[in-house]
Design a protein around this motif. Structure first.
Motif: not given
Length: 203
Positions: A81-85
């Motif tokens: 899961v690549c979840f960020n700004t």
């Protein structure tokens, strides 16, 4: 009219600078005491958090298949899961500095995990820090984290809780690259504190 426009332009400039300025950062100091790395973090309001990290043990890649490696291999299928700004700027190599950019309106971590489970996955890995350096948990080391953002949910805690609740193995990914946008001689101490947070707070 010209003076009016100059005044408006000045006001807009001040508003822009105020809206994009970043909060003062905590003071981080590292010393060596009794074989341990001692990291003292002093917040802007005077509060202090101390990390005592023992780095005396050295780890090397496994030379034979251990029970732990067999267990990892048995999971076979999982999610990253690549979840960020990045999702809020539209830029993969994100260099954001304002924590308020991160502001998911309908954060549904339980829904993510349910989808992974429905797909037959056994584990899930969350990107706790990506290229901007923004943290998905509340860290004493910085104001550039969820606690100072538009949505203050501790995503790391939610992720671990939901994975365990729904029968998946949770794991974390931590990107070192973000530090290059904000170079500091304290990078080692800050990274050690972050890894200690992730390894102990959510265990």
């Amino acid at each position: 009219m010209t003076r009016f426009l100059q005044t408006v332009a000045l006001c807009l400039t001040v508003l822009f600078v105020a809206s994009t300025s970043t909060a003062a950062e905590p003071v981080v100091k590292e010393t060596q005491e009794g074989g341990k790395s001692v990291i003292r973090v002093t917040s802007t309001d005077g509060g202090e958090k101390i990390y005592r990290i023992d780095l005396s043990r050295r780890h090397s890649p496994a030379t034979e298949k251990t029970d732990l490696l067999k267990k990892w291999e048995s999971y076979r299928f999982g999610a990253f899961v690549c979840f960020n700004t990045n999702q809020f700027t539209g830029i993969e190599i994100c260099k954001a500095t304002d924590s308020r950019i991160y502001n998911p309106g309908q954060l549904d971590v339980a829904g993510w995990v349910a989808a992974f489970k429905a797909a037959g996955m056994k584990y899930a890995v969350l990107t706790t820090r990506h290229t901007s350096g923004f943290l998905l948990w509340d860290s004493a080391t910085t104001e550039f984290d969820v606690a100072s953002s538009g949505t203050t949910t501790d995503v790391c805690q939610e992720f671990v809780t939901e994975c365990r609740k729904q029968g998946l193995v949770p794991a974390f990914y931590y990107c070192l690259r973000g530090g290059q946008w904000k170079p500091t001689p304290l990078a080692r101490a800050i990274v050690l504190a972050h890894v200690d947070d992730l390894a102990t707070t959510f265990a």
